[in-house]
Design a protein around this motif. Structure first.
Motif, PDB file in Angstrom:
ATOM      1  N   ASN A 219      56.147  55.890  52.409  1.00 53.70           N
ATOM      2  CA  ASN A 219      55.532  56.127  53.719  1.00 53.70           C
ATOM      3  C   ASN A 219      55.529  54.803  54.472  1.00 53.70           C
ATOM      4  OD1 ASN A 219      53.907  56.590  55.947  1.00 53.70           O
ATOM      5  ND2 ASN A 219      52.471  57.897  54.845  1.00 53.70           N
ATOM      6  N   PRO A 220      56.319  54.686  55.546  1.00 52.07           N
ATOM      7  CA  PRO A 220      56.401  53.412  56.284  1.00 52.07           C
ATOM      8  C   PRO A 220      55.095  52.993  56.934  1.00 52.07           C
ATOM      9  CG  PRO A 220      57.504  55.176  57.497  1.00 52.07           C
ATOM     10  CD  PRO A 220      57.158  55.737  56.154  1.00 52.07           C
ATOM     11  N   ASN A 221      54.142  53.919  57.044  1.00 48.36           N
ATOM     12  CA  ASN A 221      52.858  53.595  57.655  1.00 48.36           C
ATOM     13  C   ASN A 221      51.899  52.901  56.688  1.00 48.36           C
ATOM     14  OD1 ASN A 221      53.483  54.839  60.170  1.00 48.36           O
ATOM     15  ND2 ASN A 221      53.078  56.840  59.263  1.00 48.36           N
ATOM     16  N   VAL A 222      52.235  52.925  55.404  1.00 46.77           N
ATOM     17  CA  VAL A 222      51.326  52.394  54.379  1.00 46.77           C
ATOM     18  C   VAL A 222      51.873  51.111  53.778  1.00 46.77           C
ATOM     19  CG1 VAL A 222      50.202  52.846  52.164  1.00 46.77           C
ATOM     20  CG2 VAL A 222      50.446  54.699  53.841  1.00 46.77           C
ATOM     21  N   ASN A 223      51.060  50.072  53.823  1.00 50.61           N
ATOM     22  CA  ASN A 223      51.380  48.800  53.170  1.00 50.61           C
ATOM     23  C   ASN A 223      50.540  48.733  51.905  1.00 50.61           C
ATOM     24  OD1 ASN A 223      51.320  45.999  52.414  1.00 50.61           O
ATOM     25  ND2 ASN A 223      52.077  45.489  54.447  1.00 50.61           N
ATOM     26  N   TYR A 224      51.166  49.022  50.770  1.00 50.60           N
ATOM     27  CA  TYR A 224      50.445  49.105  49.497  1.00 50.60           C
ATOM     28  C   TYR A 224      50.789  47.915  48.607  1.00 50.60           C
ATOM     29  CZ  TYR A 224      49.550  50.397  44.660  1.00 50.60           C
ATOM     30  OH  TYR A 224      49.154  50.378  43.341  1.00 50.60           O
ATOM     31  N   ASN A 225      49.753  47.343  47.973  1.00 50.17           N
ATOM     32  CA  ASN A 225      49.966  46.233  47.045  1.00 50.17           C
ATOM     33  C   ASN A 225      49.026  46.347  45.858  1.00 50.17           C
ATOM     34  OD1 ASN A 225      51.898  44.114  48.393  1.00 50.17           O
ATOM     35  ND2 ASN A 225      50.545  44.847  50.020  1.00 50.17           N
ATOM     36  N   PHE A 226      49.541  45.970  44.692  1.00 50.60           N
ATOM     37  CA  PHE A 226      48.793  46.084  43.435  1.00 50.60           C
ATOM     38  C   PHE A 226      48.930  44.801  42.631  1.00 50.60           C
ATOM     39  CE2 PHE A 226      49.024  47.172  38.842  1.00 50.60           C
ATOM     40  CZ  PHE A 226      47.728  47.635  38.661  1.00 50.60           C
ATOM     41  N   ASP A 227      47.825  44.377  42.004  1.00 47.96           N
ATOM     42  CA  ASP A 227      47.854  43.230  41.099  1.00 47.96           C
ATOM     43  C   ASP A 227      47.152  43.583  39.800  1.00 47.96           C
ATOM     44  OD1 ASP A 227      49.193  40.940  42.307  1.00 47.96           O
ATOM     45  OD2 ASP A 227      47.630  41.037  43.847  1.00 47.96           O
ATOM     46  N   ASN A 228      47.774  43.167  38.707  1.00 47.22           N
ATOM     47  CA  ASN A 228      47.165  43.258  37.381  1.00 47.22           C
ATOM     48  C   ASN A 228      47.128  41.836  36.842  1.00 47.22           C
ATOM     49  OD1 ASN A 228      46.288  43.842  34.825  1.00 47.22           O
ATOM     50  ND2 ASN A 228      47.883  45.341  34.365  1.00 47.22           N
ATOM     51  N   PHE A 229      46.020  41.146  37.068  1.00 49.57           N
ATOM     52  CA  PHE A 229      45.947  39.709  36.819  1.00 49.57           C
ATOM     53  C   PHE A 229      45.870  39.408  35.321  1.00 49.57           C
ATOM     54  CE2 PHE A 229      44.095  40.074  41.132  1.00 49.57           C
ATOM     55  CZ  PHE A 229      44.982  39.260  41.799  1.00 49.57           C
ATOM     56  N   GLU A 230      46.747  38.512  34.889  1.00 46.69           N
ATOM     57  CA  GLU A 230      46.752  38.080  33.492  1.00 46.69           C
ATOM     58  C   GLU A 230      45.504  37.242  33.181  1.00 46.69           C
ATOM     59  OE1 GLU A 230      48.794  38.606  30.965  1.00 46.69           O
ATOM     60  OE2 GLU A 230      50.205  39.892  32.064  1.00 46.69           O
ATOM     61  N   GLU A 231      44.898  37.545  32.044  1.00 48.85           N
ATOM     62  CA  GLU A 231      43.782  36.752  31.495  1.00 48.85           C
ATOM     63  C   GLU A 231      42.551  36.710  32.397  1.00 48.85           C
ATOM     64  OE1 GLU A 231      43.964  35.825  28.411  1.00 48.85           O
ATOM     65  OE2 GLU A 231      46.023  36.592  28.366  1.00 48.85           O
ATOM     66  N   SER A 232      42.440  37.631  33.341  1.00 48.16           N
ATOM     67  CA  SER A 232      41.219  37.720  34.143  1.00 48.16           C
ATOM     68  C   SER A 232      40.372  38.882  33.640  1.00 48.16           C
ATOM     69  CB  SER A 232      41.548  37.919  35.623  1.00 48.16           C
ATOM     70  OG  SER A 232      42.003  36.727  36.197  1.00 48.16           O
ATOM     71  N   SER A 233      39.093  38.826  33.940  1.00 50.80           N
ATOM     72  CA  SER A 233      38.166  39.877  33.526  1.00 50.80           C
ATOM     73  C   SER A 233      37.789  40.744  34.720  1.00 50.80           C
ATOM     74  CB  SER A 233      36.908  39.249  32.930  1.00 50.80           C
ATOM     75  OG  SER A 233      36.146  38.618  33.956  1.00 50.80           O
ATOM     76  N   HIS A 234      36.913  41.706  34.449  1.00 56.75           N
ATOM     77  CA  HIS A 234      36.425  42.601  35.503  1.00 56.75           C
ATOM     78  C   HIS A 234      35.783  41.819  36.645  1.00 56.75           C
ATOM     79  CE1 HIS A 234      34.841  46.294  37.207  1.00 56.75           C
ATOM     80  NE2 HIS A 234      33.614  45.790  37.189  1.00 56.75           N
ATOM     81  N   TYR A 235      35.206  40.666  36.335  1.00 59.70           N
ATOM     82  CA  TYR A 235      34.496  39.881  37.350  1.00 59.70           C
ATOM     83  C   TYR A 235      35.341  38.738  37.895  1.00 59.70           C
ATOM     84  CZ  TYR A 235      30.625  42.642  35.631  1.00 59.70           C
ATOM     85  OH  TYR A 235      29.829  43.692  35.286  1.00 59.70           O
ATOM     86  N   THR A 236      36.099  38.063  37.039  1.00 62.37           N
ATOM     87  CA  THR A 236      36.874  36.922  37.535  1.00 62.37           C
ATOM     88  C   THR A 236      38.072  37.355  38.376  1.00 62.37           C
ATOM     89  OG1 THR A 236      38.190  36.809  35.493  1.00 62.37           O
ATOM     90  CG2 THR A 236      36.184  35.458  35.595  1.00 62.37           C
ATOM     91  N   LEU A 237      38.517  38.601  38.243  1.00 64.23           N
ATOM     92  CA  LEU A 237      39.640  39.058  39.080  1.00 64.23           C
ATOM     93  C   LEU A 237      39.280  39.054  40.557  1.00 64.23           C
ATOM     94  CD1 LEU A 237      39.370  42.250  40.295  1.00 64.23           C
ATOM     95  CD2 LEU A 237      39.566  42.764  37.874  1.00 64.23           C
ATOM     96  N   VAL A 238      37.978  39.132  40.843  1.00 65.89           N
ATOM     97  CA  VAL A 238      37.532  39.135  42.241  1.00 65.89           C
ATOM     98  C   VAL A 238      37.991  37.880  42.964  1.00 65.89           C
ATOM     99  CG1 VAL A 238      35.485  38.995  43.729  1.00 65.89           C
ATOM    100  CG2 VAL A 238      35.565  40.665  41.871  1.00 65.89           C
ATOM    101  N   GLY A 239      37.847  36.725  42.298  1.00 64.18           N
ATOM    102  CA  GLY A 239      38.238  35.464  42.919  1.00 64.18           C
ATOM    103  C   GLY A 239      39.721  35.344  43.174  1.00 64.18           C
ATOM    104  N   ARG A 240      40.523  36.097  42.428  1.00 67.45           N
ATOM    105  CA  ARG A 240      41.976  36.078  42.629  1.00 67.45           C
ATOM    106  C   ARG A 240      42.422  37.199  43.560  1.00 67.45           C
ATOM    107  NH1 ARG A 240      44.521  35.567  36.653  1.00 67.45           N
ATOM    108  NH2 ARG A 240      46.415  35.164  37.871  1.00 67.45           N
TER     109      ARG A 240
END
Length: 382
Positions: A219-240
């Motif tokens: 869908n050209p109207n949607v700009n979608y992005n996903f990250d699965n951060f290595e070695e981060s936790s449920h809380y530290t991923l927020v900062g990244r």
């Protein structure tokens, strides 16, 4: 020593003054209670009386507001995103009730329904009436509140165009609903999703599965992005996740990079000037506000014009630069250079002279412009 300490204190107080964070208590009719808000205004909000700003609503404002506001201030300082108004809703004692949904239909119920209406029918109208806001609205949440922000996505005309989902704890049918909505979206949307290798296992599993569906979205109207951060936790991923989300949402807002110049602009077979116009027209359409064309972007385009000897592009570029930055030499220099290369020395001379009277900018100085004037006079005997 005393002098050094004084300078340190000056720097600290100056930094604090730049933040412009306000603390307000908002009385909600929908919730029948008052809510504490944290509001960060852009650094030059009071000076730029005609300027409007995107709004970023931050749930879990008691702990999520500061990292979002700090990143927004930093990114906008370097012009990697527009200056924005950041509004945090403090939910320390109310987040579970605020984001409650029923276990049959999985839609907001009770206090959750009231909180949903509070944001859409009370808080946003208040922010729009009180501050100078642009069309673009973004909402941010983490785990339980990140699930909640998606309910705004399901409205016929979503009031938010950007969604920053930091490790959302999704309700059972939420992934399927999100996929269906993004597949059929008719307007521009930015959707960011983040998890981490050390995230809660049930959350990570659901988000990886959702990404598999959304990553093939066409869908050209949607700009979608996903990250699965290595070695981060449920809380530290927020900062990244916060800076990555802002970087992706405002990708087209950033200045023309060296990479874009070399790989996109320089090889153009069409007009670099038209590329500049299209770039700013597109960002105005995407983000809902008009912005001044950067000096550095003018320089990138003019350099490509010179490299490719498309001298006819310098006249419209010069006129545009005069319109955007009338106090500087820039536009008159482009006009003069174009006329000079196209064999019109009298026009070039007049433009260099006009530019000489204006403010120096980038590589253009009064001495440089005077040398150009004298060179033409010498060559043509004027």
């Amino acid at each position: 020593m005393k002098k050094s300490m004084f300078l340190i204190l000056v720097c600290i107080f100056s930094a604090v003054s730049y933040a412009q964070v306000k603390y307000e208590t908002f009385r909600s009719i929908k919730l029948d209670q008052s809510r504490d808000l944290k509001i960060q205004l852009p650094r030059n909000y009071t000076k730029n009386e005609d300027k409007t700003y995107p709004v970023i609503i931050v749930l879990d404002g008691d702990h999520l507001f500061e990292p979002v506001a700090g990143n927004v201030d930093y990114f906008s300082y370097w012009e990697d995103m527009p200056e924005s108004i950041v509004v945090g809703i403090v939910q320390r004692k109310t987040r579970e009730e605020d984001c409650r949904y029923d276990l049959a239909e999985y839609v907001p119920e009770g206090k959750g329904s009231e909180f949903f209406e509070f944001i859409g029918q009370e808080l946003l109208p208040y922010i729009n009436e009180t501050y100078r806001t642009a069309q673009l609205k973004i909402i941010v949440g983490h785990d339980y509140t990140a699930n909640f922000i998606n309910y705004f996505l399901f409205k016929d005309n979503p009031i938010f165009q950007g969604y920053i989902n930091l490790s959302p704890e999704l309700a059972p049918p939420m992934g399927e609903r999100i996929t269906n909505v993004l597949t059929g979206a008719q307007s521009d949307l930015w959707y960011y999703l983040a998890t981490a290798t050390n995230d809660a296992e049930n959350i990570k599993k659901d988000l990886v599965a959702l990404d598999e569906k959304l990553s093939v979205l066409e869908n050209p109207n949607v700009n979608y992005n996903f990250d699965n951060f290595e070695e981060s936790s449920h809380y530290t991923l927020v900062g990244r996740g916060i800076p990555k989300a802002l970087e992706k949402i405002f990708e087209m807002y950033r200045p023309i990079s060296k990479k874009t110049y070399k790989e996109v602009i320089l090889p153009l077979e069409t007009s670099p000037y038209e590329y500049l116009i299209d770039l700013y027209d597109t960002t105005e359409k995407l983000y809902g506000f008009k912005r001044q064309i950067r000096i550095n972007d003018f320089i990138a385009i003019s350099t490509a014009i010179e490299k490719n000897k498309r001298w006819e592009d310098l006249e419209p570029l010069g006129k545009l630069a005069i319109k955007e930055h009338p106090e500087t030499m820039l536009g008159h220099y482009y006009l003069a250079l174009g006329y000079e290369q196209l064999g019109e020395p009298k026009k070039a001379l007049r433009s260099y002279e006009n530019g000489f009277l204006l403010k120096e900018v980038a590589f253009l100085t009064k001495d440089y412009m005077l040398d150009k004037v004298n060179k033409i006079k010498e060559d043509f005997g004027y």
